[in-house]
Design an enzyme around this catalytic site. Structure first.
Site, PDB file in Angstrom:
ATOM      1  CG  ASN A  69       2.434  11.186  -0.335  1.00  0.00           C
ATOM      2  OD1 ASN A  69       2.921  11.002  -0.906  1.00  0.00           O
ATOM      3  ND2 ASN A  69       3.171   9.505  -0.470  1.00  0.00           N
ATOM      4  CE  LYS A 124       0.072   7.477  -2.289  1.00  0.00           C
ATOM      5  NZ  LYS A 124      -0.653   6.433  -1.473  1.00  0.00           N
ATOM      6  CG  HIS A 131       4.812   5.786  -0.623  1.00  0.00           C
ATOM      7  ND1 HIS A 131       4.391   4.755  -1.189  1.00  0.00           N
ATOM      8  CD2 HIS A 131       4.362   6.184   0.418  1.00  0.00           C
ATOM      9  CE1 HIS A 131       3.377   4.535  -0.738  1.00  0.00           C
ATOM     10  NE2 HIS A 131       3.090   5.461   0.064  1.00  0.00           N
ATOM     11  CD  GLU A 175       1.551   4.096  -3.505  1.00  0.00           C
ATOM     12  OE1 GLU A 175       2.071   5.437  -3.820  1.00  0.00           O
ATOM     13  OE2 GLU A 175       0.981   3.809  -3.227  1.00  0.00           O
ATOM     14  CD  GLU A 226       2.050   4.890   4.232  1.00  0.00           C
ATOM     15  OE1 GLU A 226       1.851   5.976   4.094  1.00  0.00           O
ATOM     16  OE2 GLU A 226       3.002   4.609   2.753  1.00  0.00           O
ATOM     17  N   GLY A 244      -4.471   2.899  -0.210  1.00  0.00           N
ATOM     18  CA  GLY A 244      -5.938   3.668  -1.146  1.00  0.00           C
ATOM     19  C   GLY A 244      -6.871   2.665  -1.348  1.00  0.00           C
ATOM     20  CB  SER A 279      -7.280   3.461   4.132  1.00  0.00           C
ATOM     21  OG  SER A 279      -6.859   2.621   2.831  1.00  0.00           O
TER      22      SER A 279
HETATM   23  P1  13P Z   1      -3.702   6.507   1.337  1.00  0.00           P
HETATM   24  O1  13P Z   1      -4.084   7.221   2.188  1.00  0.00           O
HETATM   25  O2  13P Z   1      -4.267   7.138   0.338  1.00  0.00           O
HETATM   26  O3  13P Z   1      -4.422   5.211   1.591  1.00  0.00           O
HETATM   27  O4  13P Z   1      -2.407   6.114   1.324  1.00  0.00           O
HETATM   28  C1  13P Z   1      -1.396   6.468   2.145  1.00  0.00           C
HETATM   29  C2  13P Z   1      -0.177   6.959   1.501  1.00  0.00           C
HETATM   30  O5  13P Z   1       0.525   5.990   0.911  1.00  0.00           O
HETATM   31  C3  13P Z   1       0.249   7.483   2.002  1.00  0.00           C
HETATM   32  O6  13P Z   1       2.039   7.974   2.270  1.00  0.00           O
END
Ligand code: 13P
Length: 251
Positions: A12, A14, A100, A102, A170, A176, A214
């Protein structure tokens, strides 16, 4: 289990990247996949929508799949700035991430909306990657399993099956941050998700359940060998070809 489903390693991106970046990264991964004969892993890249064309061109016939990061519930219409699932399919996508954390946080998306988006994706012949996960407060309060299962039941479309659904667990606090749950905690959640999927979907033992939050080359092998972890949804480490490839190799 009727045999473990093929692991899915999804990136992803983002809101990162550019045309040049996308062509380089996707091209590098496609070359490695082609050279590797695909192995036992499916690789998926979810760039920002504007870069889907570059990524599609770069992956070519390598077998690397592409996907969107979100879709609208409607087939078309007056929805400025939004993207219909059919448009993603038309752009070459086989998958779309929905729900997601976010998007749940930034755009107030709730389970009912996520479920509608997943239904719209399935109607357009895309496989939705339905994301669920608890916050740190919820984990500290001991309600992680309850929260995740409630999100799962509320977000997965009725009538889903192993070939029309992917679920991604997740934990919000692991995204992150460099922090991950213990293998035992991941196993507990994935086992609980599997139990529910077996009850509410067709061939629920074959629905892939990804872990995200992560995932790095250093922890991928440990995470990906946990039972009922059928792949990873990778953020930051999917922006570096060497790291993402190393994670795929761990699967
Ligand atoms: P990270 O791998 O940067 O922690 O992000 C995970 C994520 O949100 C994937 O959709």
């Amino acid at each position: 289990m009727t045999g473990s489903p093929k692991p899915l390693i999804a990136g992803n991106w983002k809101m990162h990247g550019s045309e040049v970046f996308a062509a380089d990264l996707a091209g590098s991964l496609a070359d490695r996949m082609a050279g590797h004969g695909g192995g036992g892993v499916e690789m998926l890249l979810c760039p920002p929508a504007l870069l889907l064309g570059s990524v599609r061109a770069a992956v070519g016939a390598s077998g690397v799949a592409i996907g969107g990061q979100d879709c609208h519930v409607a087939e078309q219409g007056a929805h400025t700035g939004d993207i219909a699932a059919a448009m993603l399919a038309d752009a070459g996508c086989g998958y779309v991430i929905v729900g997601h954390s976010e998007r749940r946080a930034d755009h107030g998306e709730d389970d009912a909306l996520v479920q509608s988006k997943a239904e719209a994706a399935q109607a357009a012949k895309l496989v939705p990657v339905v994301c669920i996960g608890e916050t740190l407060d919820q984990r500290d309060a001991g309600t992680a399993v309850e929260v995740v299962i409630s999100q799962l039941r509320g977000s997965v479309p009725e009538g889903s099956s192993a070939s029309t659904l992917v679920v991604a667990y997740e934990p919000v606090w692991a995204i992150g941050t460099g922090r991950t749950p213990t293998p035992a905690d991941i196993a507990e959640i994935h086992d609980a998700i599997r139990d529910v999927l077996t009850a509410i979907t067709t061939q629920g033992d074959g629905v892939r359940i990804l872990y995200g939050g992560s995932v790095k080359p250093i922890n991928a092998a440990e995470i990906l060998t946990i039972e009922n972890v059928n792949g990873a949804l990778v953020g930051g480490a999917s922006l570096k070809a060497d790291d993402f490839w190393a994670i795929a190799q761990s699967a």
